[in-house]
Design a protein around this motif. Structure first.
Motif, PDB file in Angstrom:
ATOM      1  N   GLU A 257       0.789  -1.128  -0.109  1.00 26.52           N
ATOM      2  CA  GLU A 257       0.548  -0.523   0.239  1.00 26.52           C
ATOM      3  C   GLU A 257       0.732   0.932  -0.448  1.00 26.52           C
ATOM      4  O   GLU A 257       0.605   1.995  -0.416  1.00 26.52           O
ATOM      5  N   GLN A 258       2.610   0.924   0.944  1.00 21.16           N
ATOM      6  CA  GLN A 258       3.032   2.470   0.578  1.00 21.16           C
ATOM      7  C   GLN A 258       3.479   2.895  -0.666  1.00 21.16           C
ATOM      8  O   GLN A 258       3.685   4.024  -1.121  1.00 21.16           O
ATOM      9  N   LEU A 259       3.883   1.581  -1.324  1.00 20.20           N
ATOM     10  CA  LEU A 259       4.274   1.491  -2.245  1.00 20.20           C
ATOM     11  C   LEU A 259       3.434   2.423  -3.657  1.00 20.20           C
ATOM     12  O   LEU A 259       3.883   3.113  -4.417  1.00 20.20           O
ATOM     13  N   ASN A 260       2.487   1.812  -3.309  1.00 24.20           N
ATOM     14  CA  ASN A 260       1.172   2.317  -4.045  1.00 24.20           C
ATOM     15  C   ASN A 260       0.888   4.009  -4.304  1.00 24.20           C
ATOM     16  O   ASN A 260       0.788   4.484  -4.694  1.00 24.20           O
ATOM     17  N   GLN A 261       0.849   4.380  -2.943  1.00 26.83           N
ATOM     18  CA  GLN A 261       0.924   5.924  -2.619  1.00 26.83           C
ATOM     19  C   GLN A 261       1.505   6.431  -3.085  1.00 26.83           C
ATOM     20  O   GLN A 261       1.754   7.473  -3.957  1.00 26.83           O
ATOM     21  N   ARG A 262       2.790   6.029  -3.036  1.00 22.99           N
ATOM     22  CA  ARG A 262       4.608   6.616  -3.410  1.00 22.99           C
ATOM     23  C   ARG A 262       4.222   6.710  -5.224  1.00 22.99           C
ATOM     24  O   ARG A 262       4.520   7.875  -5.896  1.00 22.99           O
ATOM     25  N   MET A 263       4.070   5.714  -5.427  1.00 22.34           N
ATOM     26  CA  MET A 263       3.533   5.562  -7.136  1.00 22.34           C
ATOM     27  C   MET A 263       2.578   6.493  -7.574  1.00 22.34           C
ATOM     28  O   MET A 263       3.471   6.460  -8.734  1.00 22.34           O
ATOM     29  N   TYR A 264       1.680   6.361  -6.870  1.00 18.14           N
ATOM     30  CA  TYR A 264       0.418   7.416  -7.153  1.00 18.14           C
ATOM     31  C   TYR A 264       0.790   9.035  -7.606  1.00 18.14           C
ATOM     32  O   TYR A 264       0.677   9.925  -8.092  1.00 18.14           O
ATOM     33  N   SER A 267       3.287   9.365  -9.942  1.00 21.68           N
ATOM     34  CA  SER A 267       1.993   9.609 -11.425  1.00 21.68           C
ATOM     35  C   SER A 267       1.789  10.773 -12.105  1.00 21.68           C
ATOM     36  O   SER A 267       1.620  11.760 -12.558  1.00 21.68           O
ATOM     37  N   VAL A 268       0.868  11.175 -10.264  1.00 21.22           N
ATOM     38  CA  VAL A 268       0.369  12.553 -10.224  1.00 21.22           C
ATOM     39  C   VAL A 268       1.014  13.868 -11.047  1.00 21.22           C
ATOM     40  O   VAL A 268       1.028  14.789 -11.323  1.00 21.22           O
ATOM     41  N   VAL A 269       2.596  13.573  -9.999  1.00 18.66           N
ATOM     42  CA  VAL A 269       2.728  14.421  -9.981  1.00 18.66           C
ATOM     43  C   VAL A 269       3.464  14.528 -11.432  1.00 18.66           C
ATOM     44  O   VAL A 269       4.215  16.014 -12.291  1.00 18.66           O
ATOM     45  N   ALA A 270       4.041  13.533 -12.406  1.00 18.99           N
ATOM     46  CA  ALA A 270       4.472  13.660 -13.367  1.00 18.99           C
ATOM     47  C   ALA A 270       3.033  13.981 -14.420  1.00 18.99           C
ATOM     48  O   ALA A 270       3.551  15.082 -15.392  1.00 18.99           O
ATOM     49  N   ALA A 271       2.204  14.063 -13.673  1.00 18.84           N
ATOM     50  CA  ALA A 271       1.180  14.076 -14.779  1.00 18.84           C
ATOM     51  C   ALA A 271       0.870  15.316 -14.803  1.00 18.84           C
ATOM     52  O   ALA A 271       0.282  16.398 -15.259  1.00 18.84           O
ATOM     53  N   LEU A 272       0.774  16.397 -13.731  1.00 17.52           N
ATOM     54  CA  LEU A 272       1.101  18.050 -13.388  1.00 17.52           C
ATOM     55  C   LEU A 272       1.635  18.529 -14.950  1.00 17.52           C
ATOM     56  O   LEU A 272       1.848  19.599 -15.062  1.00 17.52           O
ATOM     57  N   ILE A 313      -4.664  22.802 -13.870  1.00 16.89           N
ATOM     58  CA  ILE A 313      -5.033  20.988 -14.183  1.00 16.89           C
ATOM     59  C   ILE A 313      -5.064  20.419 -12.348  1.00 16.89           C
ATOM     60  O   ILE A 313      -5.818  19.591 -12.280  1.00 16.89           O
ATOM     61  N   GLY A 314      -4.039  21.465 -11.445  1.00 19.20           N
ATOM     62  CA  GLY A 314      -4.976  21.266 -10.235  1.00 19.20           C
ATOM     63  C   GLY A 314      -5.904  20.745  -9.807  1.00 19.20           C
ATOM     64  O   GLY A 314      -6.430  19.652  -9.045  1.00 19.20           O
ATOM     65  N   ILE A 315      -6.901  22.158  -9.666  1.00 20.94           N
ATOM     66  CA  ILE A 315      -8.949  21.744  -9.827  1.00 20.94           C
ATOM     67  C   ILE A 315      -9.441  20.832 -10.765  1.00 20.94           C
ATOM     68  O   ILE A 315     -10.080  20.409  -9.815  1.00 20.94           O
ATOM     69  N   TYR A 316      -8.444  20.428 -11.726  1.00 24.84           N
ATOM     70  CA  TYR A 316      -9.465  19.243 -12.432  1.00 24.84           C
ATOM     71  C   TYR A 316      -8.913  18.307 -11.960  1.00 24.84           C
ATOM     72  O   TYR A 316     -10.082  17.371 -11.846  1.00 24.84           O
ATOM     73  N   PHE A 317      -7.596  17.897 -11.168  1.00 26.67           N
ATOM     74  CA  PHE A 317      -7.325  16.898 -10.763  1.00 26.67           C
ATOM     75  C   PHE A 317      -8.090  16.493  -9.494  1.00 26.67           C
ATOM     76  O   PHE A 317      -8.384  15.374  -9.434  1.00 26.67           O
ATOM     77  N   LYS A 318      -8.365  18.126  -8.607  1.00 31.72           N
ATOM     78  CA  LYS A 318      -9.322  17.800  -7.551  1.00 31.72           C
ATOM     79  C   LYS A 318     -10.229  17.608  -7.780  1.00 31.72           C
ATOM     80  O   LYS A 318     -11.203  17.018  -7.018  1.00 31.72           O
ATOM     81  N   ASN A 319     -11.642  17.781  -8.857  1.00 26.63           N
ATOM     82  CA  ASN A 319     -12.838  17.215  -8.357  1.00 26.63           C
ATOM     83  C   ASN A 319     -12.688  16.167  -9.183  1.00 26.63           C
ATOM     84  O   ASN A 319     -14.256  15.293  -8.797  1.00 26.63           O
ATOM     85  N   LYS A 320     -11.908  15.821 -10.063  1.00 23.81           N
ATOM     86  CA  LYS A 320     -12.250  14.458 -10.220  1.00 23.81           C
ATOM     87  C   LYS A 320     -11.542  13.262  -9.196  1.00 23.81           C
ATOM     88  O   LYS A 320     -11.275  12.017  -9.449  1.00 23.81           O
ATOM     89  N   LYS A 321     -10.946  13.995  -7.980  1.00 20.12           N
ATOM     90  CA  LYS A 321     -10.745  13.077  -6.464  1.00 20.12           C
ATOM     91  C   LYS A 321      -9.396  12.762  -6.986  1.00 20.12           C
ATOM     92  O   LYS A 321      -9.505  10.861  -6.728  1.00 20.12           O
ATOM     93  N   TRP A 322      -8.815  13.034  -7.633  1.00 16.64           N
ATOM     94  CA  TRP A 322      -7.607  11.983  -8.154  1.00 16.64           C
ATOM     95  C   TRP A 322      -6.366  12.865  -7.014  1.00 16.64           C
ATOM     96  O   TRP A 322      -5.298  12.505  -7.067  1.00 16.64           O
ATOM     97  N   LEU A 323      -6.733  13.699  -6.567  1.00 12.98           N
ATOM     98  CA  LEU A 323      -5.961  14.641  -5.762  1.00 12.98           C
ATOM     99  C   LEU A 323      -6.269  14.060  -4.076  1.00 12.98           C
ATOM    100  O   LEU A 323      -7.384  14.245  -4.071  1.00 12.98           O
TER     101      LEU A 323
END
Length: 323
Positions: A257-264, A267-272, A313-323
């Motif tokens: 779970e910790q590894l998945n969280q870090r990878m996530y 991924s979000v930082v790379a998408a930003l 982009i950050g607001i969009y990710f927040k609305n999609k609950k990706w952040l």
């Protein structure tokens, strides 16, 4: 006295015993003199030679009694029975799961116990004769040895449970380092203990369910309590093995779970920063026609645009609950 004969005692049937001090007296012993208990070290050649000359065992039975590796069992032999038991190794600088073997030859007149490493359970029985609180018969002696061997396992099993309790507490503290090596050692210890205790339980049950000339019916109740104690220890070992597996699975899930969280997060930082990298790379092409090259405000406006784009982009990710 013959080298390797650790204790040679004649039971007085009153809770005491008289030690035989020389080999001549031992050779002259007869059943009418009293019940005889000989405790010997089978790694000593002289002791093995004496046992061979006693004609109590055939060559095959003698080899079984002094074999390097044995498993707990009860065996009928020519002149009596052989009972193989195991006890936890409580000698200094030794591992408890490296169980010490105690082999017994038993008939209605004599008990011969053999060992290679020291057993505190046997020493306790020897010391009990000093206060006339020892076994009064062959049957009681065998039951006392079995009880002592079994009862000494309690502290080792309790220690395993306490260690597992500590591991379970550590699971609730994710920031604390976990000792995977110690957990693996606990699993090895429980498996090793169970390996010998299960056949030992079967041997004691066989002893309970059959009649032997040397085993008194009155002592079977005591032997039954020892067997029940051993069954309870086996149940606790089964529970410890399952607990260790659950702890290992919980740790694996926690790490995953910790590894998945870090990878996530990565991924979000790379998408930003992906569109920002595209735009800066595009405008960094060293060719003519790039807009804003003549304007002194172009760089500031570009920086403001990148900031606005990142926030968007950050607001969009927040609305999609990706952040």
């Amino acid at each position: 006295m013959i080298n390797g004969l650790l204790h040679v005692l004649i039971l007085d049937e009153q809770g005491g015993a008289r030690a035989i001090e020389n080999s001549t007296e031992l050779q002259n012993w007869q059943p009418e003199h009293g019940k005889l208990w000989v405790h010997m070290d089978y790694s000593q050649a002289e002791a093995v030679a004496w046992l061979e000359q006693s004609n109590l065992l055939t060559d095959y039975e003698l080899e079984s009694l002094i074999a390097d590796e044995t498993r707990p069992r009860l065996t009928k032999v020519t002149n009596g029975n052989m009972l193989f038991l195991r006890g936890v190794n409580l000698n200094p600088a030794q591992s408890p799961e490296d169980m010490v073997s105690l082999r017994l030859f038993i008939n209605e007149n004599i008990v011969i116990t053999t060992r290679k490493r020291r057993l505190l359970s046997v020493q306790d029985v020897v010391e009990s004769f000093d206060g006339s609180n020892g076994p009064c018969s062959i049957s009681e002696l065998v039951c006392q040895l079995a009880q002592n061997l079994t009862s000494r396992m309690q502290a080792v099993i309790d220690s395993l449970d306490d260690t597992l309790d500590g591991f379970e507490d550590e699971i609730d503290e994710p920031n604390k380092g976990f000792d995977h090596q110690s957990l693996a050692q606990i699993r090895r210890q429980t498996i090793a203990l169970k390996r010998y205790l299960r056949p030992q339980k079967e041997a004691l049950i066989t002893l309970l369910n059959n009649k032997y000339k040397w085993l008194d019916e009155d002592d079977k109740a005591r032997l039954n309590e020892t067997t029940n104690m051993l069954i309870r220890y086996l149940e606790e070992l089964d529970s410890s093995i399952e607990r260790a597996q659950i702890i290992q699975q919980a740790i694996t899930s926690q790490v995953s779970e910790q590894l998945n969280q870090r990878m996530y997060v990565m991924s979000v930082v790379a998408a930003l920063f992906l569109p920002l990298g595209f735009l800066t790379g595009l405008l960094g092409v060293n060719v003519g026609g790039i807009p804003g090259t003549e304007s002194p405000y172009a760089f500031s406006l570009f920086i403001i645009f990148l900031v606005v784009l990142t926030v968007g982009i950050g607001i969009y990710f927040k609305n999609k609950k990706w952040l």
